[in-house]
Design a protein around this motif. Structure first.
Motif, PDB file in Angstrom:
ATOM      1  N   LYS A 293       8.977  24.695  -4.614  1.00 19.94           N
ATOM      2  CA  LYS A 293       7.962  24.274  -3.646  1.00 19.94           C
ATOM      3  C   LYS A 293       6.792  23.748  -4.458  1.00 19.94           C
ATOM      4  N   ALA A 294       6.412  22.514  -4.194  1.00 20.76           N
ATOM      5  CA  ALA A 294       5.306  21.914  -4.933  1.00 20.76           C
ATOM      6  C   ALA A 294       4.284  21.356  -3.953  1.00 20.76           C
ATOM      7  N   TYR A 295       3.037  21.679  -4.199  1.00 20.00           N
ATOM      8  CA  TYR A 295       1.920  21.142  -3.418  1.00 20.00           C
ATOM      9  C   TYR A 295       1.238  20.112  -4.306  1.00 20.00           C
ATOM     10  N   ILE A 296       1.254  18.849  -3.881  1.00 19.57           N
ATOM     11  CA  ILE A 296       0.810  17.746  -4.742  1.00 19.57           C
ATOM     12  C   ILE A 296      -0.188  16.858  -4.014  1.00 19.57           C
ATOM     13  N   ARG A 297      -0.894  16.060  -4.803  1.00 21.29           N
ATOM     14  CA  ARG A 297      -1.821  15.079  -4.231  1.00 21.29           C
ATOM     15  C   ARG A 297      -1.032  14.028  -3.452  1.00 21.29           C
ATOM     16  N   ARG A 298      -1.568  13.623  -2.311  1.00 19.43           N
ATOM     17  CA  ARG A 298      -0.908  12.603  -1.481  1.00 19.43           C
ATOM     18  C   ARG A 298      -0.717  11.297  -2.240  1.00 19.43           C
ATOM     19  N   GLU A 299      -1.715  10.926  -3.012  1.00 19.69           N
ATOM     20  CA  GLU A 299      -1.641   9.636  -3.708  1.00 19.69           C
ATOM     21  C   GLU A 299      -0.643   9.633  -4.863  1.00 19.69           C
ATOM     22  N   ARG A 300      -0.144  10.786  -5.249  1.00 16.62           N
ATOM     23  CA  ARG A 300       0.851  10.888  -6.332  1.00 16.62           C
ATOM     24  C   ARG A 300       2.278  11.084  -5.779  1.00 16.62           C
ATOM     25  N   ALA A 301       2.405  11.276  -4.468  1.00 17.15           N
ATOM     26  CA  ALA A 301       3.690  11.640  -3.862  1.00 17.15           C
ATOM     27  C   ALA A 301       4.771  10.586  -4.102  1.00 17.15           C
ATOM     28  N   ASP A 302       4.487   9.314  -3.856  1.00 21.34           N
ATOM     29  CA  ASP A 302       5.514   8.275  -4.019  1.00 21.34           C
ATOM     30  C   ASP A 302       6.050   8.239  -5.438  1.00 21.34           C
ATOM     31  N   LEU A 303       5.169   8.296  -6.412  1.00 23.27           N
ATOM     32  CA  LEU A 303       5.579   8.261  -7.819  1.00 23.27           C
ATOM     33  C   LEU A 303       6.446   9.477  -8.164  1.00 23.27           C
ATOM     34  N   ILE A 304       6.038  10.638  -7.722  1.00 22.79           N
ATOM     35  CA  ILE A 304       6.803  11.862  -7.990  1.00 22.79           C
ATOM     36  C   ILE A 304       8.169  11.793  -7.322  1.00 22.79           C
ATOM     37  N   ILE A 305       8.211  11.420  -6.048  1.00 27.88           N
ATOM     38  CA  ILE A 305       9.477  11.357  -5.305  1.00 27.88           C
ATOM     39  C   ILE A 305      10.425  10.343  -5.937  1.00 27.88           C
ATOM     40  N   GLN A 306       9.928   9.166  -6.311  1.00 28.52           N
ATOM     41  CA  GLN A 306      10.770   8.151  -6.957  1.00 28.52           C
ATOM     42  C   GLN A 306      11.395   8.697  -8.237  1.00 28.52           C
ATOM     43  N   ASN A 307      10.611   9.402  -9.034  1.00 31.03           N
ATOM     44  CA  ASN A 307      11.118   9.942 -10.296  1.00 31.03           C
ATOM     45  C   ASN A 307      12.076  11.113 -10.077  1.00 31.03           C
ATOM     46  N   LEU A 308      11.856  11.910  -9.063  1.00 31.41           N
ATOM     47  CA  LEU A 308      12.804  12.975  -8.732  1.00 31.41           C
ATOM     48  C   LEU A 308      14.142  12.378  -8.291  1.00 31.41           C
ATOM     49  N   GLU A 309      14.091  11.318  -7.480  1.00 29.92           N
ATOM     50  CA  GLU A 309      15.325  10.660  -7.047  1.00 29.92           C
ATOM     51  C   GLU A 309      16.046  10.036  -8.241  1.00 29.92           C
ATOM     52  N   SER A 310      15.303   9.430  -9.157  1.00 31.67           N
ATOM     53  CA  SER A 310      15.899   8.851 -10.361  1.00 31.67           C
ATOM     54  C   SER A 310      16.560   9.915 -11.229  1.00 31.67           C
ATOM     55  N   ALA A 311      16.058  11.142 -11.165  1.00 25.87           N
ATOM     56  CA  ALA A 311      16.611  12.251 -11.948  1.00 25.87           C
ATOM     57  C   ALA A 311      17.824  12.885 -11.264  1.00 25.87           C
ATOM     58  N   GLY A 312      18.192  12.382 -10.072  1.00 28.44           N
ATOM     59  CA  GLY A 312      19.391  12.864  -9.417  1.00 28.44           C
ATOM     60  C   GLY A 312      19.190  13.737  -8.202  1.00 28.44           C
ATOM     61  N   VAL A 313      17.950  13.945  -7.789  1.00 26.19           N
ATOM     62  CA  VAL A 313      17.715  14.749  -6.588  1.00 26.19           C
ATOM     63  C   VAL A 313      18.216  13.954  -5.381  1.00 26.19           C
ATOM     64  N   LYS A 314      19.143  14.546  -4.644  1.00 25.15           N
ATOM     65  CA  LYS A 314      19.766  13.853  -3.516  1.00 25.15           C
ATOM     66  C   LYS A 314      19.014  14.064  -2.206  1.00 25.15           C
ATOM     67  N   GLY A 315      18.194  15.100  -2.141  1.00 30.93           N
ATOM     68  CA  GLY A 315      17.444  15.357  -0.923  1.00 30.93           C
ATOM     69  C   GLY A 315      16.315  16.330  -1.161  1.00 30.93           C
ATOM     70  N   MET A 316      15.289  16.197  -0.381  1.00 27.71           N
ATOM     71  CA  MET A 316      14.137  17.091  -0.450  1.00 27.71           C
ATOM     72  C   MET A 316      13.417  17.024   0.884  1.00 27.71           C
ATOM     73  N   THR A 317      12.599  18.002   1.147  1.00 28.76           N
ATOM     74  CA  THR A 317      11.754  17.995   2.335  1.00 28.76           C
ATOM     75  C   THR A 317      10.346  17.621   1.893  1.00 28.76           C
TER      76      THR A 317
END
Length: 110
Positions: free
Chosen positions: A5-29
């Motif tokens: 569970k990670a609480y992150i800045r809204r303005e950093r969310a897209d960058l974090i999510i893109q990199n998590l998907e690139s690392a193989g994460v298939k799904g997240m909430t």
């Protein structure tokens, strides 16, 4: 299995999510939430009559992953979420004991 569970800045969310998907994460909430008091971003907080506290809007990510992926995924969140300012957020890691598929009612001890 673990849950991140990670609480992150809204303005950093897209960058974090893109990199998590690139690392193989298939799904997240991904959930819009409010950080209150000390967790609020000191540079962009608001005051709320509803909360009777200062707050800032943040994003909560929830990811269930294999134990061996926790370090890699946490590092991605840290690398792309870090600004060095108050309000960068928090990461919590918890064990996952059981999963149940609602459609099939299949229960799996993990």
């Amino acid at each position: 299995m673990k849950e991140i569970k990670a609480y992150i800045r809204r303005e950093r969310a897209d960058l974090i999510i893109q990199n998590l998907e690139s690392a193989g994460v298939k799904g997240m909430t991904v959930i819009d939430v409010y950080a209150l008091c000390e967790w609020a971003d000191q540079d962009s907080f608001s005051y709320s009559i509803e909360f009777v506290e200062k707050y800032s809007k943040v994003i909560k990510l929830e990811i269930v992953c294999d134990d061996e992926d926790v370090e890699k995924l946490s590092e991605i969140i840290l690398r792309y979420g870090h600004t060095g300012k108050s309000g960068d957020g928090m990461i919590f890691i918890s064990p996952v004991e059981t999963s149940i598929k609602i459609k099939t009612k299949e229960k799996n001890k993990i």
